[in-house]
Write a protein that holds these residues in place. Sequence first.
Motif, short mmCIF file in Angstrom:
data_model
loop_
_atom_site.label_atom_id
_atom_site.label_comp_id
_atom_site.label_asym_id
_atom_site.label_seq_id
_atom_site.Cartn_x
_atom_site.Cartn_y
_atom_site.Cartn_z
N UNK A 12 0.83 -1.20 0.00
CA UNK A 12 0.00 0.00 0.00
C UNK A 12 0.87 1.26 0.00
N UNK A 13 0.20 2.40 0.16
CA UNK A 13 0.96 3.65 0.32
C UNK A 13 1.83 3.53 1.55
N UNK A 14 3.12 3.73 1.37
CA UNK A 14 4.06 3.43 2.45
C UNK A 14 3.89 4.39 3.62
N UNK A 15 3.87 5.67 3.37
CA UNK A 15 3.82 6.65 4.46
C UNK A 15 2.85 7.76 4.07
N UNK A 16 2.12 8.23 5.06
CA UNK A 16 1.23 9.38 4.90
C UNK A 16 1.67 10.49 5.83
N UNK A 17 1.06 11.66 5.65
CA UNK A 17 1.39 12.83 6.49
C UNK A 17 2.87 13.18 6.38
N UNK A 18 3.42 13.03 5.18
CA UNK A 18 4.83 13.37 4.95
C UNK A 18 4.88 14.86 4.62
N UNK A 19 5.58 15.62 5.42
CA UNK A 19 5.60 17.07 5.27
C UNK A 19 6.98 17.59 5.62
N UNK A 20 7.45 18.58 4.87
CA UNK A 20 8.75 19.18 5.14
C UNK A 20 9.61 19.16 3.90
N UNK A 21 10.92 19.18 4.13
CA UNK A 21 11.89 19.18 3.05
C UNK A 21 12.58 17.83 3.05
N UNK A 22 12.57 17.14 1.88
CA UNK A 22 13.11 15.80 1.77
C UNK A 22 14.11 15.74 0.64
N UNK A 23 15.08 14.82 0.80
CA UNK A 23 16.09 14.57 -0.23
C UNK A 23 16.06 13.09 -0.58
N UNK A 24 16.21 12.74 -1.85
CA UNK A 24 16.30 11.32 -2.20
C UNK A 24 17.44 10.65 -1.44
N UNK A 25 17.21 9.41 -0.98
CA UNK A 25 18.20 8.74 -0.14
C UNK A 25 18.28 7.27 -0.51
N UNK A 26 19.43 6.67 -0.20
CA UNK A 26 19.70 5.27 -0.51
C UNK A 26 20.71 4.75 0.49
N UNK A 27 20.50 3.51 0.97
CA UNK A 27 21.52 2.84 1.78
C UNK A 27 21.81 1.48 1.16
N UNK A 28 23.11 1.10 1.10
CA UNK A 28 23.53 -0.17 0.50
C UNK A 28 24.90 -0.54 1.01
N UNK A 29 25.31 -1.80 0.74
CA UNK A 29 26.64 -2.25 1.10
C UNK A 29 27.38 -2.68 -0.16
N UNK A 30 28.49 -3.37 0.01
CA UNK A 30 29.34 -3.67 -1.13
C UNK A 30 28.77 -4.72 -2.07
#
Length: 819
Positions: free
Chosen positions: A777-795
């Motif tokens: 479903x929709x992952x998150x609601x009530x998202x408000x503010x300033x956001x930047x695309x993000x990613x976490x990973x390993x080798x």
Amino acid sequence: MRPPPLSLALSTLVRLCPSPGLGPFHPPPRAALSAGAAMEEELKCPVCGSLFREPIILPCSHNVCLPCARTIAVQTPDGEQHLPPPLLHSRGSGLPAGAAAAAPPPDHETPAGPACGGGGGGGSAAGGDHADKLSLYSETDSGYGSYTPSLKSPNGVRVLPMVPAPPGSSAAAARGAACSSLSSASSSSITCPQCHRSASLDHRGLRGFRRNRLLEAIVQRYQQGRGAVQGASAAAAVAVCQLCDRTPPEPAVTLCEQCDVLYCAACQLKCHPSRGPFAKHRLVPPPPPPQPPRAPAEAASASPGAAQGAPSAGGSCKSPGASGAGAAGGGVARRYPTCPDHEMENYSMYCVSCRAPVCYLCLEEGRHGQHEVKPLGAMWKQHKAQLSQALNGVSDKAKEAKEFLVQLKNILQQIQENGLDYEACLVAQCDALVDALTRQKAKLLTKVTKEREHKLKMVWDQINHCTLKLRQSTGLMEYCLEVIKENDPSGFLQISDALIKRVQVSQEQWVKGALEPKVSAEFELTLDSEPLLQAIHQLDFVQMKCRVPPVPLLQLEKCCTRNNSVTLAWRTPPFTHSTVDGYILELDDGDGGQFREVYVGKETLCTIDGLHFNSTYNARVKAFNSSGVGPYSKTVVLQTSDVAWFTFDPNSGHRDIILSNDNQTATCSSYDDRVVLGTAAFSKGVHYWELHVDRYDNHPDPAFGVARASVVKDTMLGKDDKAWAMYVDSKRSWFMHCSSHTNRTEGGVCKGATVGVLLDLNEHTLTFFINGQQQGPTAFSHVDGVFMPALSLNRNVQVTLHTGLEVPTNLGRPKLSGN
């Protein structure tokens, strides 16, 4: 009360700013250019206006005659070479470059004798502007050339000034010296007369430019063809009437010098009668037909005579030093000076006490025996060195004087140009005042017209109303009089009550004020033009010191947008004497809100980053100084990009993150999860981007989502309260925020999979997709503010970022979630 005439102020202002008078109207020539005449314009030199002679190709691909190129070659002020003595004098007299070499200037003496050596003085006295009347002789005597940029050809090309020839030199020798000087000078340049681009001359001078032999051949063929046509038609060429309707036109019998039109007898009587305004026109016979050109053989036969006559004109001119040199070198041996006391002895020593050369007998027998003496050669070299050193000082002063003269001449030219600019500015300002006064006059006349129409309407309405009531009253009175004349009492009493009431009502209609005009004939409008007249008479120049700066001018050609940043440029308007300490740039919120300051400083170029995508911003700028803040500039509207283009940010990522492919591909050097952010920030709008899985080994758990700029970088995305993410393995996925795992959904990623992120800040939701299908479903609601695309990973994972994508409309339905 009659208002003072508004035209008085207007005429006063017009008298203060008179317009230049128009000259007499000159009708355009009636004859149209033929095809050959049109091509002839392509074969003419832009400097001399004649057909090309020895054309050369400039670096800008334009052509110019080689003789003309010598006239427009300019020597820079910092060159220490001697300015070549006379170049071609045709630029000042309007003659072609070749003709100037043969014909002396009109103010030069032609007879041989003293005029050959001193005839150059008259030319400088009769020339051009005041800047060129400064002494050129003093500059020549100092050994340094003069740079005079005020000398211009009719096409606006700078030419070298006319410098008097040294005594005894001929025009050919002068031109040869000029060519050798231009060829050897390393600081010479030439300016194209058409595009005004400058090109420096190398050590070869003008010989370094290629010769346009093709153009030369075309000119030669054109001249031959034109000569043949003119020779064939010259005998039959007859002047014809220019106003005849017949075909062919009748031969012309007269030419009007004022109208410049050829008439036949019939057209003269019809179109140019000898009465009225035409009575003062002068009629002359038509011009004779052109003579055919001479054949080449005739021209060749005439050339030897001219060639023989050329040396005779200047054959008597000889250099004063030439005869002396010839006499000295004509076989007579050079005689060294001898001692006057001992005629048979040559000088061999130098007496320091007497400061005179002496011979050895003077030392042995004369009065110099006890004096200090030195070898003649050593003292000769010593004194030459001293003189050279002194000359170096004089040379330095001469250089300074030359530079000062150049500075003064530049000031003269600047004064001329600034005077013209200020005159144009003054005319424009006064014209603006006249225009404003004219517009205000029109407005006031409109008000007067409206007031007059209103008064007329009121009076006409009152006239019509009063006329109607008068007609009704008159009719009623006549009817009542006829009733009174009747002798029937019973019939009278039947209608008398009604008549009495009607008469009373009619009388009541004429109440007090009904017979008074509702409007006055006078106009209650008064125009006080006295303050304006006083202001016009007191209009004068003021010092522009201690004033606020003027309105900055936005340079729209330099204002632009890129992604979610805007760049603005501005400048101070010309002819501004107020000092500017800095500028204040203001920008609204992209939604029509209040302006806010985004830059304060002295720069005139500013770039603002981090704005909203797909938004319209309004920007304005103002200047300030110690006296205060100036007015705002015009508002410029800037539109940011519709979609977001960004990459991974190498400055915000963890040090273990490895970026490549212009920061669009990311992997990691650690087995632990590390976070990297994008270069864009979002606070409004709908944004979508995708990440392609390039490598996926050993079932890692990469996380995709958005985060604040202060997110923790050394742990999986979503484990703190600064990130909202979906982490996924090869079989399933979870949503995570503040280490809270929710909405497990079947379906994972592998090599080649695509993960999409949809951030909708209008609805404040965050949704994820895998291979085009919504993941859960929709992952998150009530998202408000300033956001930047993000990613976490390993080798074990490598992904590539794809941005600038439109929001897809055909995404699949969400998969059912698990626990």
